[in-house]
Design an enzyme around this catalytic site. Structure first.
Site, PDB file in Angstrom:
ATOM      1  N   GLU A  24      32.127  88.924  30.982  1.00  0.00           N
ATOM      2  CA  GLU A  24      31.302  88.148  30.064  1.00  0.00           C
ATOM      3  C   GLU A  24      29.804  88.392  30.224  1.00  0.00           C
ATOM      4  OE1 GLU A  24      35.144  85.745  30.338  1.00  0.00           O
ATOM      5  OE2 GLU A  24      33.923  86.996  31.655  1.00  0.00           O
ATOM      6  N   GLU A  75      41.360  84.555  32.475  1.00  0.00           N
ATOM      7  CA  GLU A  75      41.272  83.115  32.757  1.00  0.00           C
ATOM      8  C   GLU A  75      42.600  82.427  32.445  1.00  0.00           C
ATOM      9  OE1 GLU A  75      36.761  81.695  32.149  1.00  0.00           O
ATOM     10  OE2 GLU A  75      37.578  82.723  30.392  1.00  0.00           O
ATOM     11  N   ALA A 105      38.490  86.469  24.695  1.00  0.00           N
ATOM     12  CA  ALA A 105      38.237  85.558  23.582  1.00  0.00           C
ATOM     13  C   ALA A 105      37.945  86.344  22.302  1.00  0.00           C
ATOM     14  CB  ALA A 105      37.062  84.647  23.912  1.00  0.00           C
ATOM     15  N   GLY A 118      38.686  85.767  28.766  1.00  0.00           N
ATOM     16  CA  GLY A 118      39.607  84.654  28.577  1.00  0.00           C
ATOM     17  C   GLY A 118      41.049  85.016  28.861  1.00  0.00           C
TER      18      GLY A 118
END
Length: 257
Positions: free
Chosen positions: A131, A111, A62, A108
């Site tokens: 994270e 993911e 992210a 992310g």
């Protein structure tokens, strides 16, 4: 598009994330990915999608700089929900989406890759959910998808240590399908995509739907859906073409009808 470069050829669309230096999944990237799915969903010239990253990474995660602009915990929850909804759409998309991973797929980025139907990696790629190093947790479905691929214990270790695994190890654990050297990765992925593209789009769509049903429905419900799909497809022109081609000992030509 500003962040997504798309090329289409031979029923394959290659969408390349281009947000240097690390292809962070900024809000603009996610919006363009959603728009791209809108574009290709009913495009008969696209039967398979390859998701790739420009430069050194697939995606390193992210956009952390955007995090500091979020005003409250409720807004963070809303951010996570929007990301989850997009990645759920990827996972249930009616056309196969293959993640071609080189360099790193972290946070992310992993993911997103886990929501794709397949992951094909370079042997030295780094895949992880780091994270917890930031005092947060995965928010785009990582805690739910990773244990389904690698098991609860291994998923817990990956998240609590924040240490990535290699592409070669990802294949051993079942997180990725194949590992190749970087110089042939995209060619090998396109070869696999080409095999998918030769199949009847209706049959491919049915298989994806049934595999998702196996995750969400009871065994009996999944079996009933399989029988219904099996019967429905026999009335299609593609089924008639496939059976006729088999009898005539030739390759079928499927039209999606």
């Amino acid at each position: 598009m500003d962040f997504l470069n798309v090329t289409k050829s031979n029923f394959i669309a290659v969408a390349t994330i281009n947000n240097p230096p690390a292809n962070a999944l900024a809000s603009g990237v996610l919006k363009e990915l959603s728009s791209f799915l809108d574009e290709v969903e009913n495009d008969e010239s696209v039967r398979v999608i390859v998701l790739h990253g420009e430069g050194r990474f697939f995606s390193a995660g992210a956009d952390i700089k955007e995090f500091v602009q979020v005003p409250s915990g409720a807004a963070y929850s809303s951010l996570a929900t929007r990301g989850q909804e997009l990645f759920e759409r990827v996972e249930t998309f009616s056309k196969p989406i293959i993640a071609a991973i080189h360099g790193a797929a972290l946070g992310g980025g992993l993911e997103l890759a886990m929501s794709c139907h397949m992951r094909i990696v370079t042997e030295d790629a780094k895949l992880g959910l780091p994270e917890l190093q930031l005092g947060i947790i995965p928010g785009f479905g990582g805690t739910q998808r990773l244990p389904k691929y690698v098991g609860t214990g291994r998923a817990l270790e990956m998240m609590l240590t924040s240490e990535p695994i290699s592409g070669a190890e990802a294949v051993k654990l079942g997180l990725a399908n194949h590992a190749f050297s970087q110089d042939v990765l995209l060619d090998e992925v396109k070869n696999i995509a080409a095999k998918f593209a030769q199949k009847s789009p209706q049959s491919v769509k049915a298989v994806i739907s049934l595999l998702n049903a196996s995750k969400q429905k009871s065994h009996a419900e999944g079996m009933k859906q399989e029988a219904d799909e099996f019967g429905a497809l026999f009335g299609s022109a593609d089924a008639k073409e496939g059976i006729t081609a088999f009898i005539e000992k030739r390759k079928p030509t499927f039209t999606g009808k």
